[in-house]
Design a protein around this motif. Sequence first.
Motif, PDB file in Angstrom:
ATOM      1  N   ALA A 119       6.009  -3.270   0.447  1.00 25.09           N
ATOM      2  CA  ALA A 119       6.253  -4.311   1.444  1.00 25.09           C
ATOM      3  C   ALA A 119       4.934  -4.686   2.103  1.00 25.09           C
ATOM      4  CB  ALA A 119       7.245  -3.822   2.486  1.00 25.09           C
ATOM      5  N   SER A 120       4.644  -5.987   2.111  1.00 27.54           N
ATOM      6  CA  SER A 120       3.406  -6.441   2.722  1.00 27.54           C
ATOM      7  C   SER A 120       3.499  -7.934   3.026  1.00 27.54           C
ATOM      8  CB  SER A 120       2.264  -6.073   1.777  1.00 27.54           C
ATOM      9  OG  SER A 120       1.426  -7.079   1.466  1.00 27.54           O
ATOM     10  N   PHE A 121       2.757  -8.362   4.036  1.00 29.07           N
ATOM     11  CA  PHE A 121       2.730  -9.779   4.393  1.00 29.07           C
ATOM     12  C   PHE A 121       1.429 -10.071   5.132  1.00 29.07           C
ATOM     13  CE2 PHE A 121       4.788  -7.514   7.823  1.00 29.07           C
ATOM     14  CZ  PHE A 121       4.200  -8.021   8.968  1.00 29.07           C
ATOM     15  N   THR A 122       1.090 -11.351   5.190  1.00 29.12           N
ATOM     16  CA  THR A 122      -0.057 -11.797   5.978  1.00 29.12           C
ATOM     17  C   THR A 122       0.444 -12.828   6.985  1.00 29.12           C
ATOM     18  OG1 THR A 122      -0.637 -13.550   4.408  1.00 29.12           O
ATOM     19  CG2 THR A 122      -1.717 -11.404   4.109  1.00 29.12           C
ATOM     20  N   LEU A 123      -0.333 -12.962   8.076  1.00 28.73           N
ATOM     21  CA  LEU A 123       0.005 -13.918   9.125  1.00 28.73           C
ATOM     22  C   LEU A 123      -1.088 -14.974   9.221  1.00 28.73           C
ATOM     23  CD1 LEU A 123       1.081 -11.340  11.876  1.00 28.73           C
ATOM     24  CD2 LEU A 123       2.563 -12.586  10.278  1.00 28.73           C
ATOM     25  N   SER A 124      -0.699 -16.186   9.574  1.00 29.38           N
ATOM     26  CA  SER A 124      -1.684 -17.262   9.703  1.00 29.38           C
ATOM     27  C   SER A 124      -2.603 -17.034  10.895  1.00 29.38           C
ATOM     28  CB  SER A 124      -0.974 -18.611   9.821  1.00 29.38           C
ATOM     29  OG  SER A 124      -0.125 -18.616  10.950  1.00 29.38           O
ATOM     30  N   MET A 134       3.786 -20.237  17.388  1.00 32.55           N
ATOM     31  CA  MET A 134       4.288 -20.082  16.013  1.00 32.55           C
ATOM     32  C   MET A 134       3.270 -19.344  15.151  1.00 32.55           C
ATOM     33  SD  MET A 134       5.929 -23.836  15.377  1.00 32.55           S
ATOM     34  CE  MET A 134       4.463 -24.713  15.844  1.00 32.55           C
ATOM     35  N   VAL A 135       3.784 -18.704  14.148  1.00 31.74           N
ATOM     36  CA  VAL A 135       2.931 -18.022  13.176  1.00 31.74           C
ATOM     37  C   VAL A 135       3.559 -18.234  11.793  1.00 31.74           C
ATOM     38  CG1 VAL A 135       4.086 -15.772  13.418  1.00 31.74           C
ATOM     39  CG2 VAL A 135       1.740 -15.856  12.638  1.00 31.74           C
ATOM     40  N   VAL A 137       4.261 -16.815   8.205  1.00 27.44           N
ATOM     41  CA  VAL A 137       4.357 -15.516   7.532  1.00 27.44           C
ATOM     42  C   VAL A 137       4.338 -15.751   6.025  1.00 27.44           C
ATOM     43  CG1 VAL A 137       5.753 -13.436   7.231  1.00 27.44           C
ATOM     44  CG2 VAL A 137       5.714 -14.607   9.442  1.00 27.44           C
ATOM     45  N   ASN A 138       3.375 -15.099   5.362  1.00 25.92           N
ATOM     46  CA  ASN A 138       3.241 -15.216   3.906  1.00 25.92           C
ATOM     47  C   ASN A 138       3.580 -13.865   3.272  1.00 25.92           C
ATOM     48  OD1 ASN A 138       2.528 -16.187   1.339  1.00 25.92           O
ATOM     49  ND2 ASN A 138       0.433 -15.424   1.574  1.00 25.92           N
ATOM     50  N   ASN A 139       4.609 -13.835   2.464  1.00 20.26           N
ATOM     51  CA  ASN A 139       5.049 -12.602   1.811  1.00 20.26           C
ATOM     52  C   ASN A 139       4.070 -12.237   0.688  1.00 20.26           C
ATOM     53  OD1 ASN A 139       6.392 -10.511   0.605  1.00 20.26           O
ATOM     54  ND2 ASN A 139       8.156 -11.713  -0.039  1.00 20.26           N
ATOM     55  N   THR A 140       3.483 -11.064   0.760  1.00 21.25           N
ATOM     56  CA  THR A 140       2.577 -10.571  -0.290  1.00 21.25           C
ATOM     57  C   THR A 140       3.112  -9.268  -0.895  1.00 21.25           C
ATOM     58  OG1 THR A 140       1.228  -9.439   1.378  1.00 21.25           O
ATOM     59  CG2 THR A 140       0.522 -11.659   0.714  1.00 21.25           C
ATOM     60  N   SER A 141       4.410  -9.042  -0.761  1.00 15.85           N
ATOM     61  CA  SER A 141       5.034  -7.826  -1.295  1.00 15.85           C
ATOM     62  C   SER A 141       4.919  -7.792  -2.818  1.00 15.85           C
ATOM     63  CB  SER A 141       6.510  -7.781  -0.899  1.00 15.85           C
ATOM     64  OG  SER A 141       6.650  -7.764   0.497  1.00 15.85           O
ATOM     65  N   ILE A 142       4.909  -6.568  -3.354  1.00 11.07           N
ATOM     66  CA  ILE A 142       4.801  -6.357  -4.795  1.00 11.07           C
ATOM     67  C   ILE A 142       6.053  -5.631  -5.279  1.00 11.07           C
ATOM     68  CG2 ILE A 142       3.444  -5.236  -6.613  1.00 11.07           C
ATOM     69  CD1 ILE A 142       1.039  -5.403  -4.694  1.00 11.07           C
ATOM     70  N   ASN A 143       6.591  -6.060  -6.414  1.00 14.71           N
ATOM     71  CA  ASN A 143       7.765  -5.443  -7.063  1.00 14.71           C
ATOM     72  C   ASN A 143       9.016  -5.466  -6.198  1.00 14.71           C
ATOM     73  OD1 ASN A 143       6.216  -4.710  -9.348  1.00 14.71           O
ATOM     74  ND2 ASN A 143       5.496  -2.886  -8.289  1.00 14.71           N
ATOM     75  N   ALA A 144       9.115  -6.414  -5.293  1.00 17.36           N
ATOM     76  CA  ALA A 144      10.291  -6.507  -4.434  1.00 17.36           C
ATOM     77  C   ALA A 144      11.245  -7.558  -4.981  1.00 17.36           C
ATOM     78  CB  ALA A 144       9.871  -6.867  -3.010  1.00 17.36           C
ATOM     79  N   THR A 145      12.544  -7.316  -4.807  1.00 17.15           N
ATOM     80  CA  THR A 145      13.554  -8.283  -5.235  1.00 17.15           C
ATOM     81  C   THR A 145      14.512  -8.656  -4.111  1.00 17.15           C
ATOM     82  OG1 THR A 145      14.959  -6.497  -6.050  1.00 17.15           O
ATOM     83  CG2 THR A 145      13.499  -7.547  -7.653  1.00 17.15           C
ATOM     84  N   GLU A 161      12.714 -14.813   0.399  1.00 18.75           N
ATOM     85  CA  GLU A 161      11.440 -14.289  -0.093  1.00 18.75           C
ATOM     86  C   GLU A 161      10.271 -14.758   0.765  1.00 18.75           C
ATOM     87  OE1 GLU A 161       8.807 -14.038  -4.207  1.00 18.75           O
ATOM     88  OE2 GLU A 161      10.801 -14.910  -4.250  1.00 18.75           O
ATOM     89  N   GLU A 162      10.227 -16.034   1.079  1.00 20.67           N
ATOM     90  CA  GLU A 162       9.144 -16.604   1.900  1.00 20.67           C
ATOM     91  C   GLU A 162       9.717 -17.088   3.224  1.00 20.67           C
ATOM     92  OE1 GLU A 162       5.951 -16.606   1.601  1.00 20.67           O
ATOM     93  OE2 GLU A 162       5.847 -15.825  -0.436  1.00 20.67           O
ATOM     94  N   PRO A 163       9.491 -16.360   4.301  1.00 29.05           N
ATOM     95  CA  PRO A 163      10.087 -16.749   5.584  1.00 29.05           C
ATOM     96  C   PRO A 163       9.457 -17.989   6.210  1.00 29.05           C
ATOM     97  CG  PRO A 163       8.749 -14.795   5.845  1.00 29.05           C
ATOM     98  CD  PRO A 163       8.794 -15.093   4.378  1.00 29.05           C
ATOM     99  N   GLY A 164       8.207 -18.297   5.893  1.00 29.00           N
ATOM    100  CA  GLY A 164       7.569 -19.491   6.439  1.00 29.00           C
ATOM    101  C   GLY A 164       7.151 -19.337   7.886  1.00 29.00           C
ATOM    102  N   THR A 165       7.363 -20.383   8.664  1.00 27.85           N
ATOM    103  CA  THR A 165       6.918 -20.400  10.055  1.00 27.85           C
ATOM    104  C   THR A 165       7.967 -19.766  10.962  1.00 27.85           C
ATOM    105  OG1 THR A 165       5.664 -22.408   9.646  1.00 27.85           O
ATOM    106  CG2 THR A 165       6.136 -21.887  11.935  1.00 27.85           C
ATOM    107  N   VAL A 166       7.483 -18.879  11.836  1.00 24.79           N
ATOM    108  CA  VAL A 166       8.343 -18.192  12.793  1.00 24.79           C
ATOM    109  C   VAL A 166       7.872 -18.571  14.194  1.00 24.79           C
ATOM    110  CG1 VAL A 166       9.161 -15.958  13.609  1.00 24.79           C
ATOM    111  CG2 VAL A 166       8.665 -16.286  11.175  1.00 24.79           C
TER     112      VAL A 166
END
Length: 173
Positions: A119-124, A134-135, A137-145, A161-166
């Motif tokens: 599980a991993s993500f980056t923030l703007s 607002m921020v 959120v970019n999903n950078t997870s590996i092997n997740a379904t 999968e991609e939550p976008g702007t929060v």
Amino acid sequence: FPVTIGSSYTVVYSVYGCSAAPATSNVTVAPSPTVSFTVDVTEGCAPLTVKLTNTSAETVNSTWTFGNGAVVTSSGPVLSYTFQQDGCFDVALSAAGTNGCVTTLNQDDLVCVFPQPVASFTLSNDYITQEMPMVNVNNTSINATNYYWDFGNGVQLANIEEPGTVSYPGYLS
């Protein structure tokens, strides 16, 4: 030629071109054991432990072979084995009957092991302000379904999968 269990056969042979008298003998052909097994789990994340049960009747020795190079000899009917690496693996059971005959049952790609998700993500941006609550959120997870997001602002998302702007309006004093 096919051999039949409990049949009588005549053997005629020659050595260096000289024929010998035919010989008759009863040949006992022992049946091979019928090999069968069950497995409790056929897929999951690494490390994956499976319980294999030898359900073969009247066998005395058994050897399990796994598609990852591992070979395990077992005297009991139940064996637990842990697959450490991801991939799909053949599982084979070779069992000897009480008469010494050996039969092997191979199940291709019986156990599939998936890599552990990361599980991993980056923030703007690393912080929010009243002017910019607002921020992205970019999903950078590996092997997740499957995904479950909890942003700490009362918003929770499942299977996105991609939550976008929060947005965090009203969370700043």
